[in-house]
Design a protein around this motif. Structure first.
Motif, PDB file in Angstrom:
ATOM      1  N   SER A 115      -9.883  -2.606  -2.707  1.00  0.00           N
ATOM      2  CA  SER A 115      -8.933  -3.665  -2.390  1.00  0.00           C
ATOM      3  C   SER A 115      -7.593  -3.436  -3.090  1.00  0.00           C
ATOM      4  O   SER A 115      -7.531  -3.099  -4.270  1.00  0.00           O
ATOM      5  N   GLY A 116      -6.511  -3.635  -2.344  1.00  0.00           N
ATOM      6  CA  GLY A 116      -5.177  -3.475  -2.911  1.00  0.00           C
ATOM      7  C   GLY A 116      -4.781  -2.038  -3.152  1.00  0.00           C
ATOM      8  O   GLY A 116      -3.892  -1.763  -3.959  1.00  0.00           O
ATOM      9  N   TYR A 117      -5.430  -1.118  -2.445  1.00  0.00           N
ATOM     10  CA  TYR A 117      -5.163   0.307  -2.649  1.00  0.00           C
ATOM     11  C   TYR A 117      -3.711   0.652  -2.335  1.00  0.00           C
ATOM     12  O   TYR A 117      -3.134   0.183  -1.346  1.00  0.00           O
ATOM     13  N   SER A 118      -3.138   1.474  -3.195  1.00  0.00           N
ATOM     14  CA  SER A 118      -1.813   2.019  -2.935  1.00  0.00           C
ATOM     15  C   SER A 118      -1.752   3.427  -3.506  1.00  0.00           C
ATOM     16  O   SER A 118      -2.476   3.770  -4.454  1.00  0.00           O
ATOM     17  N   ALA A 119      -0.908   4.250  -2.916  1.00  0.00           N
ATOM     18  CA  ALA A 119      -0.768   5.642  -3.346  1.00  0.00           C
ATOM     19  C   ALA A 119       0.710   6.009  -3.379  1.00  0.00           C
ATOM     20  O   ALA A 119       1.497   5.542  -2.544  1.00  0.00           O
ATOM     21  N   SER A 120       1.066   6.827  -4.336  1.00  0.00           N
ATOM     22  CA  SER A 120       2.459   7.263  -4.448  1.00  0.00           C
ATOM     23  C   SER A 120       2.499   8.707  -4.945  1.00  0.00           C
ATOM     24  O   SER A 120       1.672   9.117  -5.777  1.00  0.00           O
ATOM     25  N   PHE A 121       3.444   9.466  -4.429  1.00  0.00           N
ATOM     26  CA  PHE A 121       3.620  10.847  -4.874  1.00  0.00           C
ATOM     27  C   PHE A 121       4.342  10.848  -6.222  1.00  0.00           C
ATOM     28  O   PHE A 121       5.314  10.110  -6.425  1.00  0.00           O
ATOM     29  N   VAL A 122       3.852  11.669  -7.123  1.00  0.00           N
ATOM     30  CA  VAL A 122       4.476  11.802  -8.437  1.00  0.00           C
ATOM     31  C   VAL A 122       4.624  13.290  -8.745  1.00  0.00           C
ATOM     32  O   VAL A 122       4.022  14.145  -8.076  1.00  0.00           O
ATOM     33  N   SER A 123       5.405  13.582  -9.740  1.00  0.00           N
ATOM     34  CA  SER A 123       5.589  14.978 -10.124  1.00  0.00           C
ATOM     35  C   SER A 123       4.297  15.535 -10.714  1.00  0.00           C
ATOM     36  O   SER A 123       3.439  14.792 -11.208  1.00  0.00           O
ATOM     37  N   ALA A 129      -3.544  16.356 -17.345  1.00  0.00           N
ATOM     38  CA  ALA A 129      -4.664  17.032 -16.699  1.00  0.00           C
ATOM     39  C   ALA A 129      -5.991  16.314 -16.920  1.00  0.00           C
ATOM     40  O   ALA A 129      -6.908  16.429 -16.098  1.00  0.00           O
ATOM     41  N   ASP A 130      -6.120  15.573 -18.043  1.00  0.00           N
ATOM     42  CA  ASP A 130      -7.367  14.866 -18.314  1.00  0.00           C
ATOM     43  C   ASP A 130      -7.398  13.464 -17.724  1.00  0.00           C
ATOM     44  O   ASP A 130      -8.325  12.700 -17.984  1.00  0.00           O
ATOM     45  N   GLN A 131      -6.390  13.129 -16.921  1.00  0.00           N
ATOM     46  CA  GLN A 131      -6.344  11.849 -16.228  1.00  0.00           C
ATOM     47  C   GLN A 131      -6.554  12.066 -14.740  1.00  0.00           C
ATOM     48  O   GLN A 131      -6.021  13.013 -14.158  1.00  0.00           O
ATOM     49  N   TYR A 132      -7.333  11.146 -14.118  1.00  0.00           N
ATOM     50  CA  TYR A 132      -7.632  11.342 -12.698  1.00  0.00           C
ATOM     51  C   TYR A 132      -6.404  11.123 -11.826  1.00  0.00           C
ATOM     52  O   TYR A 132      -5.633  10.180 -12.009  1.00  0.00           O
ATOM     53  N   ALA A 133      -6.238  12.005 -10.855  1.00  0.00           N
ATOM     54  CA  ALA A 133      -5.236  11.857  -9.802  1.00  0.00           C
ATOM     55  C   ALA A 133      -5.697  12.716  -8.637  1.00  0.00           C
ATOM     56  O   ALA A 133      -6.484  13.653  -8.815  1.00  0.00           O
ATOM     57  N   LEU A 134      -5.234  12.382  -7.454  1.00  0.00           N
ATOM     58  CA  LEU A 134      -5.532  13.196  -6.285  1.00  0.00           C
ATOM     59  C   LEU A 134      -4.592  14.398  -6.298  1.00  0.00           C
ATOM     60  O   LEU A 134      -3.382  14.246  -6.152  1.00  0.00           O
ATOM     61  N   ARG A 135      -5.157  15.560  -6.494  1.00  0.00           N
ATOM     62  CA  ARG A 135      -4.365  16.785  -6.568  1.00  0.00           C
ATOM     63  C   ARG A 135      -4.787  17.733  -5.463  1.00  0.00           C
ATOM     64  O   ARG A 135      -5.948  18.161  -5.396  1.00  0.00           O
ATOM     65  N   ILE A 136      -3.866  18.040  -4.581  1.00  0.00           N
ATOM     66  CA  ILE A 136      -4.121  18.968  -3.474  1.00  0.00           C
ATOM     67  C   ILE A 136      -3.014  20.011  -3.501  1.00  0.00           C
ATOM     68  O   ILE A 136      -1.856  19.716  -3.178  1.00  0.00           O
ATOM     69  N   GLY A 138      -0.100  21.837  -4.794  1.00  0.00           N
ATOM     70  CA  GLY A 138       0.916  21.437  -5.758  1.00  0.00           C
ATOM     71  C   GLY A 138       1.311  19.988  -5.645  1.00  0.00           C
ATOM     72  O   GLY A 138       2.262  19.544  -6.298  1.00  0.00           O
ATOM     73  N   ILE A 139       0.586  19.220  -4.830  1.00  0.00           N
ATOM     74  CA  ILE A 139       0.900  17.801  -4.614  1.00  0.00           C
ATOM     75  C   ILE A 139       0.022  16.933  -5.496  1.00  0.00           C
ATOM     76  O   ILE A 139      -1.187  17.129  -5.581  1.00  0.00           O
ATOM     77  N   THR A 140       0.649  15.978  -6.166  1.00  0.00           N
ATOM     78  CA  THR A 140      -0.081  15.028  -7.011  1.00  0.00           C
ATOM     79  C   THR A 140       0.162  13.613  -6.507  1.00  0.00           C
ATOM     80  O   THR A 140       1.314  13.210  -6.296  1.00  0.00           O
ATOM     81  N   VAL A 141      -0.928  12.872  -6.305  1.00  0.00           N
ATOM     82  CA  VAL A 141      -0.846  11.510  -5.787  1.00  0.00           C
ATOM     83  C   VAL A 141      -1.485  10.555  -6.798  1.00  0.00           C
ATOM     84  O   VAL A 141      -2.636  10.754  -7.212  1.00  0.00           O
ATOM     85  N   LYS A 142      -0.754   9.532  -7.171  1.00  0.00           N
ATOM     86  CA  LYS A 142      -1.276   8.497  -8.052  1.00  0.00           C
ATOM     87  C   LYS A 142      -1.829   7.361  -7.204  1.00  0.00           C
ATOM     88  O   LYS A 142      -1.151   6.844  -6.316  1.00  0.00           O
TER      89      LYS A 142
END
Length: 351
Positions: A115-123, A129-136, A138-142
Motif C-alpha cells: 500500500s502506498g507504493y512509490s518508486a523514484s530513480f536515484v543516483s 550497498a548494504d541497503q536494499y534498492a532495486l538495482r538493474i 546501472g539503474i538504481t530505484v528507491k
C-alpha cells in the motif's frame, strides 16, 4: 470473539465457488464431525499454542500435535543449501513458473505492491550497498510505501492455495505487508481443516483469527475489510472491491496451476511453524506455497512485496535479497531457490 456472516457475499462466493469446484477443481466431498463453537478454546489449547509475543515472529509461535510433536526432524542426508541465483529457472520448471505467473496477470498485479507504493530513480551512490534498492544494471530505484498499525502477534488464517476466496485475502495481506501464521487446510487434511469446523461451527475458508484483538471471522470480503480498517488506512484496492468479478477472476487465476495446493499429501507435522519470506504476486513463491499447503505445514509468511521494509530486513539477515526464502527452525536449514526448497520440503516432511 464474533463472527461475520453476510448473505450477499455468501451468494457471490457460492457462484465463484461453483466455478472453482465444478470447472477448475472437481473434488469429492469430505464429511467431518461438527461441534459447538464453544469448544474452540479447548481445541486451540490442545493443538495450537501461541506464546507471548516477541520481536521475531518465528520465536513467538509453536505448534504441537499428538502425532508428531516429539518427532526429531533433520535435513536430508548430504543436504547443502543452494547458492541464490537471481531470476534463474531450473531446467524443466519453466512451464510451472509461467503457469504460476498467469494469476498475477489476471489479477492485474494485485499482490505485487505494498500500500502506498512509490518508486523514484536515484543516483548509483545515493543508497549504500548494504541497503536494499532495486538495482538493474546501472539503474538504481528507491522504493517506499505507507504502512498502518503493525500487529504485535501474527494474525492466524486457515486457508488453502486452491481457494479463490483465500487468494483474495492473501492479496490484501500483501498490500498491507502483514506477517501471517498460515494453517493450511487442503482437502482431506487431518489437522487444521477439522479445527475450523470446531472453532467456527462450519467448514468454510478462509477463516481468520486475530490474537491481537480476539476477533475471528469467516467471509473473505469481511476479512479484507477488517484487515484494511485495523492495519491499513481503511482503503480496499479496486481490484478487491469488484464483488463477483473479483471472485471470478481470482478463480480463473488458478487456471495455470490447476488443482495445485488443493489436496492433502500425507506428511509429518513439525512442532514449530516454518518461516517463509514471500509475497502473493511472485510465481516462484506460489510454487513453494502449493507444497507447504499440500503437506499441511504451518508457516509464518513474512510478506515482502515491492515497497516492503522487510526487504531490507531479509537483506541484513541473509546477506542477499531474493524470495522465496525459507527458515526452518525444526532443522536449522535456511535457504533460497524455489525448486530446491520444494525438494527439501518433500524429502523432510512427506510421510
Amino acid at each position: 470473539m464474533y463472527f461475520i456472516n453476510e448473505k450477499r457475499e455468501n451468494r457471490i462466493e457460492s457462484m465463484a465457488g461453483m466455478l472453482a469446484n465444478s470447472v477448475l477443481l472437481p473434488q469429492p466431498s469430505i464429511l467431518l464431525p461438527v461441534s459447538s463453537p464453544r469448544s474452540s478454546r479447548s481445541i486451540r489449547r490442545t493443538l495450537v499454542m501461541v506464546k507471548a509475543s516477541s520481536a521475531k515472529p518465528s520465536d513467538s509461535v509453536s505448534v504441537s500435535t499428538k502425532s508428531s510433536a516429539d518427532s526429531a526432524f533433520t535435513a536430508p542426508p548430504g543436504f547443502k543449501p543452494p547458492e541464490p541465483k537471481r531470476f534463474a529457472v531450473k531446467p524443466g520448471k519453466l512451464l510451472d513458473v509461467l503457469g504460476a505467473a498467469i494469476g498475477v496477470l489476471l489479477r492485474l498485479g494485485t499482490g505485487v505492491f505494498v500500500s502506498g507504493y512509490s518508486a523514484s530513480f536515484v543516483s548509483k551512490n545515493a543508497i549504500p550497498a548494504d541497503q536494499y534498492a532495486l538495482r538493474i544494471g546501472g539503474i538504481t530505484v528507491k522504493e517506499t510505501s505507507r504502512l498502518g498499525l503493525r500487529p504485535a502477534k501474527p494474525i492466524e488464517i486457515y486457508e488453502f492455495e486452491g481457494c479463490p476466496f483465500c487468494r483474495k485475502v492473501r492479496e490484501m495481506v500483501t498490500v498491507l505487508d502483514l506477517d501471517i501464521l498460515y494453517y493450511p487446510c487442503p482437502r482431506g487434511s487431518p489437522n487444521f481443516r477439522p479445527m475450523v469446523t470446531q472453532m467456527g461451527g462450519k467448514q468454510q475458508f478462509p477463516y481468520m483469527v486475530d490474537p491481537n484483538t480476539g476477533v475471528s471471522m469467516y467471509e473473505s470480503d469481511g476479512i479484507i475489510k477488517y484487515l484494511s480498517e485495523k492495519y491499513g488506512d481503511g482503503t480496499v484496492p479496486l481490484s478487491l472491491s469488484l464483488g463477483p468479478l473479483t471472485a471470478i477472476t481470482a478463480a480463473f487465476a488458478m487456471l495455470g496451476r490447476l488443482g495445485k495446493g488443493n489436496l492433502y499429501t500425507p506428511a509429518k507435522l513439525p512442532p514449530k511453524p516454518i518461516v517463509f519470506w514471500a509475497y502473493e504476486g511472485s510465481p516462484f513463491c506460489k510454487l513453494v506455497r502449493e507444497v507447504l499447503v499440500e503437506l499441511e505445514l504451518p508457516h509464518i509468511q513474512r510478506s515482502c512485496a515491492r515497497g516492503s521494509p522487510k526487504r531490507q530486513e531479509l537483506l541484513t539477515k541473509a546477506g542477499h535479497f531474493q524470495v522465496p526464502y525459507l527458515e526452518d527452525p525444526n532443522t536449522g536449514v535456511n535457504m533460497f531457490e524455489s525448486a530446491e526448497i520444494i525438494e527439501y520440503l518433500k524429502q523432510t516432511y512427506a510421510a
